[in-house]
Design an enzyme around this catalytic site. Sequence first.
Site, short mmCIF file in Angstrom:
data_model
loop_
_atom_site.label_atom_id
_atom_site.label_comp_id
_atom_site.label_asym_id
_atom_site.label_seq_id
_atom_site.Cartn_x
_atom_site.Cartn_y
_atom_site.Cartn_z
N ASN A 10 0.84 -1.19 0.00
CA ASN A 10 0.00 0.00 0.00
C ASN A 10 0.88 1.26 0.00
OD1 ASN A 10 -1.46 2.22 0.99
ND2 ASN A 10 -2.95 0.90 2.01
N LYS A 13 0.58 3.62 3.03
CA LYS A 13 1.20 3.13 4.26
C LYS A 13 2.73 3.25 4.18
CE LYS A 13 -1.69 -0.68 5.88
NZ LYS A 13 -1.56 -2.09 6.29
N ASP A 69 -0.59 -5.33 11.44
CA ASP A 69 -1.94 -5.86 11.26
C ASP A 69 -2.86 -5.03 12.14
OD1 ASP A 69 -3.42 -7.79 9.77
OD2 ASP A 69 -3.93 -8.74 11.65
N THR A 70 -4.01 -4.66 11.58
CA THR A 70 -4.92 -3.75 12.26
C THR A 70 -6.30 -4.36 12.38
OG1 THR A 70 -3.74 -1.80 11.49
CG2 THR A 70 -6.06 -1.48 12.08
N GLY A 154 -11.09 2.47 4.32
CA GLY A 154 -11.65 1.46 5.23
C GLY A 154 -12.86 1.98 5.99
N ASP A 156 -13.10 4.45 8.02
CA ASP A 156 -12.99 5.85 8.47
C ASP A 156 -14.32 6.60 8.46
OD1 ASP A 156 -10.36 5.83 9.21
OD2 ASP A 156 -9.60 6.63 7.32
N LYS A 177 -5.26 12.90 10.96
CA LYS A 177 -5.51 11.49 11.29
C LYS A 177 -4.20 10.78 11.67
CE LYS A 177 -6.87 7.06 9.70
NZ LYS A 177 -7.10 6.21 8.55
N HIS A 182 -3.88 4.83 15.33
CA HIS A 182 -3.33 3.58 15.84
C HIS A 182 -2.04 3.21 15.12
CE1 HIS A 182 -5.46 2.18 12.17
NE2 HIS A 182 -6.29 3.14 12.53
#
Length: 196
Positions: A10, A13, A69-70, A154, A156, A177, A182
Amino acid sequence: MRKIVFASANPGKIREAGEILGPGFEIVSAAEAGVTEVVPETGATLRENSLQKAEYLYRKTGCDCFADDTGLEVDILGGAPGVHTARYAGEGRDFNANMDKLLEEIARVETPNSTRKARFRTCVTLILDGKTHFFDGIMEGSIARSKAGKGGFGYDPVFMPDGCGGLTAAELSEEEKNAISHRGKALRAMAAFLKD
Ligand code: IMP
């Protein structure tokens, strides 16, 4: 410059991780490191999944690497969707279907006294010089009654971070953000460790 492989394809990211780690580190995507297949993610927890992805990449490349991982944990749903966040409404990973399912599931169990409290949790696994390290980050908030905002990705549009006056994460700028997210927190904890 220290090269470090990130188990992600991504670009958003990878850019965020590069900004957080700063100029001393070169972030390389899994594909740039020669790993183009889908990395397995079959763990029962976020930590297991991030460890599985980081170990896979380390075995394939032999390089320092990290994986994240989220999951979204909703209190009234007993912590669901959790490790199933990406595929909540099915293998298609359709964000709108995932959000619709979330709003439906909450409506099914909600009572006048219940809350819509939720949090995003990111687990990062870093393998550095063959040793494994874990970093976690949490963003607390609650689930909105309907979708709002066009930014982010996602879930959001249905996640209202605490302290943002009821705006959803999709109504914040990318910088706003990232400062509270996180993933930002977990990556900053890893960056502090790496710079130590
Ligand atoms: P991943 O581990 O980063 O792939 O995230 C798993 C799933 O969590 C994604 O498919 C998204 O649906 C969701 N997710 C992760 N981070 C965020 C975020 O910052 N905002 C909204 N949804 C997110």
